[in-house]
Structure formats: structure tokens, C-alpha cells
Motif scaffolding. Structure first.
Motif, PDB file in Angstrom:
ATOM      1  N   GLY A 133       0.819  -1.210   0.000  1.00 48.92           N
ATOM      2  CA  GLY A 133       0.000   0.000   0.000  1.00 48.92           C
ATOM      3  C   GLY A 133       0.849   1.255   0.000  1.00 48.92           C
ATOM      4  N   TYR A 134       1.894   1.256   0.843  1.00 53.13           N
ATOM      5  CA  TYR A 134       2.796   2.408   0.885  1.00 53.13           C
ATOM      6  C   TYR A 134       3.481   2.611  -0.465  1.00 53.13           C
ATOM      7  N   PRO A 268       1.193   8.549   0.251  1.00 49.57           N
ATOM      8  CA  PRO A 268       1.954   7.515   0.969  1.00 49.57           C
ATOM      9  C   PRO A 268       1.351   7.184   2.327  1.00 49.57           C
ATOM     10  N   ARG A 269       0.819   8.179   3.024  1.00 45.66           N
ATOM     11  CA  ARG A 269       0.249   7.954   4.353  1.00 45.66           C
ATOM     12  C   ARG A 269      -1.034   7.137   4.273  1.00 45.66           C
ATOM     13  N   ASP A 275      -2.682  -0.543   4.205  1.00 42.65           N
ATOM     14  CA  ASP A 275      -1.959  -1.744   4.630  1.00 42.65           C
ATOM     15  C   ASP A 275      -2.414  -2.179   6.017  1.00 42.65           C
ATOM     16  N   ARG A 276      -2.754  -1.203   6.867  1.00 41.90           N
ATOM     17  CA  ARG A 276      -3.074  -1.497   8.258  1.00 41.90           C
ATOM     18  C   ARG A 276      -4.533  -1.883   8.469  1.00 41.90           C
ATOM     19  N   GLY A 400      -9.113 -12.535   4.642  1.00 33.90           N
ATOM     20  CA  GLY A 400      -7.926 -12.801   3.827  1.00 33.90           C
ATOM     21  C   GLY A 400      -7.818 -11.828   2.680  1.00 33.90           C
ATOM     22  N   LEU A 401      -8.965 -11.509   2.051  1.00 34.85           N
ATOM     23  CA  LEU A 401      -8.971 -10.541   0.949  1.00 34.85           C
ATOM     24  C   LEU A 401      -8.835  -9.128   1.493  1.00 34.85           C
ATOM     25  N   ALA A 402      -9.479  -8.848   2.610  1.00 30.02           N
ATOM     26  CA  ALA A 402      -9.449  -7.495   3.164  1.00 30.02           C
ATOM     27  C   ALA A 402      -8.051  -7.077   3.565  1.00 30.02           C
ATOM     28  N   ARG A 403      -7.264  -8.048   4.055  1.00 28.26           N
ATOM     29  CA  ARG A 403      -5.931  -7.725   4.531  1.00 28.26           C
ATOM     30  C   ARG A 403      -4.848  -8.433   3.744  1.00 28.26           C
TER      31      ARG A 403
END
Length: 403
Positions: A133-134, A268-269, A275-276, A400-403
Motif C-alpha cells: 500500500g505504501y 503515501p500515508r 496496509d493497516r 484474507g482478501l481485506a488484509r
């Protein structure tokens, strides 16, 4: 330095140069077409529109083709092909002797496209899940930064050096991107699918068809929203200023830049945030916020109010494209990632064309202020659809897909 970071730096530079080249050429196209011998103002406008739009229309057709080639031969070869091809074609535009040669070269530019698709696929597949993601958020700022600086750079070079030199300098920068890619990008590519798949066979390999279609349409809506305002923003700023104001171009430029600067700061943030907490949550929140922020732009009375709202809008837009790309990566098998990203980029190219047409038509028929209302409503409807088709599905057990 990790390989993914080095690849990210080189791809960022390449996409920045590509964005710089596209945006600095667009403002000088009418002037260059006039220099090529077209005198009639109406003909200049028509030919400028054709020369600008044909690149995006052809890119929409060829982007999936180059995405398939990236899955077959690797992403680095596609970066080399696209950067060298664009360097040669854009440089040759400075040698055009008539407008039809220029339009033909713009068409070839659309055919040779694929740098952005290959960059996105390379970074998505070569970056570990914790940093995807970053990395995609940082990458998304490259094109925006190039688009911000491009018009100023193109105008400065055109005024102080020469219109032809804009093309030569852009071609030279793309050649530098080619050399940087050749020497510094590292890719460990193993072709997972040995067979050339037809579309029906490819589509059968997509495990989350409904989610994939929803992401394509969402990316289309995002680009429509971003480009629906571009044809009318300068005129709108002019209407907000006192008659006879002498700094219209400067204020319009600042208004254009406000959302882009915010996006560069926030992308970027928000990429790290996706990602989190999961990209589906970021997409939904940013769509809702962007849709709401478009509406008051129709009610402003000064350019400074508009500028502030455009800056806030840029903060929300920053979370959309990276999160869409992260989610597409997570629901797509590695063997067909390039082709799926190719279709996603096609949706974006069509959104550029569709947004420009939508903004111009709405402004012509009902007024400029309604462009903001229609665009905001479009984003809010997309947010509702994403809530039911994406958010609820990924929140109800499919972690699993969400993260």
C-alpha cells in the motif's frame, strides 16, 4: 537498499517523466498546430482535441495487450519498450511538418503506451504485502507531480526556447528513464502461465469477478471525477474574480495545483493506512469524503474558498487509486496480474476521455457549477455501490482478501 525500494525509485522517476511529458505537451498543442500552418481558430480547437484525445483512446485499447505481454515476458522488458518507444515518438513530434503527421505520432504514442501499467504491476508483484500500500501510494504521486509541473515547464520552454524543443526535451527525459530502467530495475520473473489465454479463458481465472468489475468501474469513476473539472476550472475561477483582474492565469494555476499538492502529501500515508486497516475501508471513506467535498465547490464565492476545498479534495483522492490497486493485487492470481492491471488502466484512460466530455457538456447545457454537483453525486453513488459490493463482503468474514 531492498530491491523493491530501488525499483520504486526508478519507476517513480519514469512515471514522473511520463506525466510531465503528457501534461507539458497538452497546453502547447494548439500553439504548435498553429505553427504547423493551421490558421482557423475552430480548426485549431478541433485538431487539438483530436491530437489530445486519440492518445488516451488508443491507450485504452492497447493497455490490456501490453499487460498480457508483461505477464508473458516480464515487466522490465515492457518498461524498456515503453520508455524507449515514447522517447523516440515524442522526440519525432518536434520534427512534424504538418498536423496530420503530429496526430499520427500521437496515435503511435497511444499504441506504445504501457509504462504505467508495467510500473504498477512490477511494484505490486515485487513488493511484500506489508509495504504494498505504501509503495503504490508513493508511485501514484509520480504522475500527479509530473502533471503539476508539466504545464509550467512546457509553457516556459515554449516561450523562452521554442515549441519544438518541448518535444525534444521530453524525449530526452524519457530516454534517461529508459537508461535508468535498464541499469537499475531488478526483476526476478518466472512466467507462471505458459499458455496464451483468450479473454474468456483469462476471465475464468479471475477468482473474484464481481469485486474485480467493481474496482474497474470505481477507477473509471475516479478518473471521470478528476478530469470532469479540468475543462471548466479556469473559466470558473475567472467568474469568481472581479472584472479586469490581471492574475487569472496564476490563480487558476494555483487552484489546479492545490488538489495535486495535497495528493502528493497524503498518498503515501493513506497507502500505509490501507496496509493497516484494509484497502476496502480506505476506498469507501475516501469516496464518501470526495463526493461530499465536490458539492460545496459549486457554492463558493471566491477563488480562495475553491482552492481550500480543492486541497481538501486532494487529501481524499490520495487514498483512492493506491487502495484500488492494492485490492486488485490481492484478489488477482500472480500469473494474470499484468493483464488485469492492463484492463484497470484502460478504465482509467476511458475515464480521462469521459470526464473531459462530461465536464464540457454539463457546463455547456446547465452551467459550470452543476459540473461539481454531478461529479459529487457520481462519487457518492459509487460509494454506495462499493459499500454493498465490496465493504460488506470483505468485512463479513473474508478477512484474507481485506488484509
Amino acid at each position: 537498499m531492498p530491491i523493491w525500494k530501488r525499483n520504486l525509485i526508478v519507476c517513480w522517476f519514469g512515471m514522473f517523466v511520463a506525466g510531465l511529458g503528457m501534461s507539458q505537451i497538452a497546453p502547447i498543442l494548439p500553439l504548435f498546430i498553429h505553427k504547423l500552418g493551421v490558421e482557423n481558430t475552430g480548426s485549431i480547437a478541433q485538431l487539438s482535441g483530436a491530437a489530445f484525445g486519440i492518445t488516451y483512446m488508443i491507450s485504452a485499447i492497447f493497455s490490456p495487450i501490453w499487460g498480457q505481454a508483461a505477464d508473458k515476458y516480464g515487466r522490465k522488458p515492457m518498461l524498456l519498450r515503453a520508455s524507449l518507444g515514447m522517447a523516440v515518438i515524442v522526440g519525432c513530434m518536434g520534427l512534424a511538418t504538418n498536423v496530420y503527421v503530429l496526430i499520427g505520432l500521437r496515435l503511435l504514442q497511444g499504441v506504445i503506451t504501457g509504462y504505467g501499467t508495467a510500473c504498477t504491476t512490477l511494484i505490486a508483484t515485487q513488493t511484500d504485502k506489508e509495504h504494498a500500500g505504501y509503495a503504490l501510494g508513493v508511485l501514484s504521486t509520480a504522475n500527479i507531480a509530473g502533471s503539476l509541473l508539466g504545464p509550467m515547464m512546457g509553457g516556459f520552454i515554449g516561450d523562452h526556447v521554442g515549441l519544438n524543443d518541448v518535444f525534444y526535451i521530453t524525449g530526452g527525459l524519457l530516454l534517461i528513464a529508459f537508461l535508468a530502467t535498464a541499469f537499475f530495475v531488478k526483476e526476478s520473473f518466472n512466467r507462471e502461465d505458459k499458455k496464451v489465454l483468450r479473454f474468456q479463458e483469462l476471465w475464468r481465472l479471475v477468482p473474484e469477478k464481481q469485486l474485480t468489475i467493481t474496482m474497474f468501474i470505481t477507477f473509471f469513476v475516479i478518473t471521470v471525477a478528476l478530469y470532469s473539472i479540468e475543462p471548466v476550472l479556469t473559466v470558473y475561477v475567472t467568474s469568481l474574480l472581479p472584472s479586469g483582474h490581471t492574475h487569472i492565469a496564476l490563480i487558476a494555476g494555483l487552484t489546479f495545483s492545490a488538489s495535486g499538492l495535497a495528493t502528493i502529501f497524503a498518498a503515501p500515508r493513506l497507502g500505509k493506512l490501507s496496509d493497516r486497516i484494509g484497502p476496502h475501508k480506505v476506498i469507501l471513506l475516501c469516496l464518501l469524503a470526495a463526493g461530499i467535498l465536490f458539492l460545496p465547490q459549486a457554492l463558493v464565492t471566491t477563488p480562495w474558498e475553491l482552492m481550500g476545498l480543492r486541497f481538501l479534495l486532494g487529501l481524499t483522492v490520495a487514498g483512492l487509486t493506491p487502495s484500488v490497486n492494492v485490492l486488485i493485487k490481492r484478489i488477482t492470481p500472480a500469473a494474470i496480474t499484468g493483464r488485469v492491471f492492463g484492463f484497470s488502466m484502460s478504465a482509467g484512460y476511458l475515464g480521462v476521455f469521459g470526464g473531459s466530455v462530461l465536464g464540457g457538456q454539463v457546463a455547456a447545457w446547465v452551467g459550470i457549477r452543476y459540473v461539481f454537483i454531478v461529479t459529487g453525486a457520481l462519487l457518492l453513488m459509487n460509494a454506495i455501490w462499493v459499500y454493498f459490493k465490496v465493504y460488506r463482503k470483505l468485512n463479513n468474514g473474508e478477512k484474507g482478501l481485506a488484509r
